[in-house]
Design an enzyme around this catalytic site. Structure first.
Site, PDB file in Angstrom:
ATOM      1  CE  LYS A 197      12.589 -39.164  14.683  1.00 18.64           C
ATOM      2  NZ  LYS A 197      13.629 -39.476  15.936  1.00 18.64           N
ATOM      3  CB  CYS A 306       7.108 -24.993  21.589  1.00 20.65           C
ATOM      4  SG  CYS A 306       5.423 -25.761  21.963  1.00 20.65           S
TER       5      CYS A 306
END
Length: 499
Positions: A197, A306
């Site tokens: 996804k 991140c």
């Protein structure tokens, strides 16, 4: 008289790809969503609709998981040798290389990153990551075990590593194509099947990748791609009772929801989550390297990393010089649409992300932080923010404690190098850290005390497929990259036979 800037034209294949309605890949077929719904993918440089994409939901996820289960248990993939898996993964890498410019343009259009960066970083790293794991497909091995309580001649004991099964893989929007490769490479090498996804903000490169998956000869049902929203398609995938393992890269908040959703059937979970990484510059560092290195640590990919070095700690003697250098670096960055050849930094990925970052800038201002560079939105069209350096910050401010995920660095001086470990580790995160010093002994001593999954010394943002990447504390579970990631995609079976 100003010289006109020549903006690259969009590749004709890219134009036709984004113009057509994007579908879901389930069991080797490109299909509409069960609901018939679609959603828009936006061009972050303009805010205009870029493409229309089929919106996958629970029913689509269920169909994809069933296809993956069949492919894993009874389809051709279950009988494919490791050598043939390796050839297919390598072929996929070759096809991406053949279409490098196409993928670079899709990434720039859908994500906003500079086209020149996508060409030399995102797409080449994707290719090499897949080639690295193509090599691992033939090297996943078990061990023979001499039993310590039995006579050696009485039993033969050994282990085998088997694919974990059907994997749900949920990838973020900051490096869409590369993160797809980070997930697909080891899973395919291990012999797993996949429901992927992509992030709803940036689904296009994953969908184009699906076309090449088919061209590479990977059997139907092995890789299924469901575009859709995290709250619907992502949640359904994480909770699905016939998914054996879920891998997620994204925010810590959503990572915690993934854990809860996965509890139903105790599926394996790996998480690569947020960070608020400390970047420490000691006064003996080579400033000609450290200052641009620290700028790159926070401003690379618009700060949408991140592991971005967003908490900059500088020894007091060098603080003014470093801050001046960081501010000068920020002011030189050309903030423009990604297709502009002079673009150094493109827009943030979405209006939501723009509002988030600007909200943090406003919060910092209210709490007393001072912007020596940037500190505000850039222009009034698209989702651009100026590269920002904040001073007069302290550990209690939101801009210091919380992940901003934008081009914003907080600079804080320190006097005693012995105290920096406590400051650097004072975070719920532990993804990465940087150290800049000319004293290598000091560097390694400090590195050993930092609670972070990756510590860079006199460099930053150096990535390689062979290096494990992941975090301590609330930065996640497990590792991506290297041979360590294969542990997440294999089960160890012990076999003991009487002789």
């Amino acid at each position: 008289m100003a010289t006109a800037v020549s903006v690259p034209s969009i590749d004709s294949n890219v134009s036709s790809f984004v113009a057509r309605k994007q579908k879901l890949l389930i069991n080797g077929q490109w299909v509409e969503s069960a609901s018939g719904k679609t959603f828009a993918s936006y061009n972050p440089a303009t805010g205009a609709v870029l493409a229309s994409v089929a919106e996958g939901d629970r029913e689509d996820v269920d169909r994809a998981v069933k296809a993956a289960r069949t492919a894993f248990e009874t389809g051709p993939w279950s009988r494919t040798s490791p050598a043939d898996r390796a050839k297919m993964i390598w072929r996929l890498a070759d096809l991406i290389e053949k279409h490098l410019e196409e993928f670079a343009q899709i990434e720039s259009l859908d994500n906003g990153k500079p086209l020149k960066i996508a060409r030399v970083a995102d797409v080449p790293l994707t290719i090499e990551h897949l080639r690295y794991y193509a090599g691992w497909a033939t090297k996943i091995e078990g061990n023979t075990i001499p039993l310590i309580l039995q006579k050696p001649s009485k039993y033969l004991a050994y282990t085998v590593r088997e694919p974990v099964g059907v994997c749900g893989q949920i990838i973020p929007w900051n490096f869409p194509l590369l993160m797809a490769a980070w997930k697909l490479g080891p899973a395919l090498a291990a012999g797993c099947t996949i429901v992927l996804k992509p992030a709803e903000q940036t689904p296009l490169s994953a969908l184009r990748l699906g076309e090449l998956v088919q061209e590479a000869g990977i059997p139907d049902g092995v890789v299924n791609i469901i575009a859709g929203y995290g709250e619907t398609a992502g949640a359904a995938l994480a909770a699905h009772p016939d998914v054996d393992k879920v891998a997620f890269t994204g925010s810590t908040e959503v990572g915690k929801l993934i854990i809860q959703a996965a509890a139903g059937n105790l599926k394996k979970v790996s998480l690569e989550l947020g960070g608020k990484s400390p970047n420490v510059i000691l006064d003996d560092a080579d400033m000609e390297t450290a200052i641009p290195g620290a700028a790159g640590a926070i401003f690379f990919n618009h700060g949408q990393c991140c592991c971005a070095g967003s908490r900059l700690y500088v020894e007091k003697k060098a603080f003014d010089r470093v801050v001046d250098g960081m501010a000068a670096s920020a002011e030189k960055i050309r903030v423009r649409p990604g297709f502009d050849p002079d673009c150094d930094m493109g827009p943030l990925v979405s209006e939501e992300q723009l509002n988030r970052v600007c909200g943090y800038l406003e919060s910092g201002k209210k709490e007393g932080a001072k912007a020596v560079a940037g500190g505000e939105r850039h222009g009034d069209k698209g989702y651009f923010v100026k590269p920002t350096v904040l001073v007069d910050t302290n550990e209690n401010m939101k801009v210091v404690k919380e992940e901003i995920f934008g081009p914003v660095v907080t600079a804080i001086p320190f006097s005693d190098p012995n105290e920096i470990v406590d400051k650097a580790n004072n975070s719920v995160y532990g993804l990465a850290a940087g150290i800049w010093t000319s004293d290598i002994k000091k560097a390694h001593r400090l590195a050993s005390k930092l609670r972070a999954g990756t510590v860079w010394i006199n460099c930053y943002n150096v990535f390689d497929p062979s290096m494990p990447f992941g975090g301590y504390k609330q930065s996640g579970w497990g590792r991506e990259g290297g041979h360590e990631v294969l542990e997440h995609y294999t089960e160890v079976k012990s076999v003991c036979a009487a002789l």
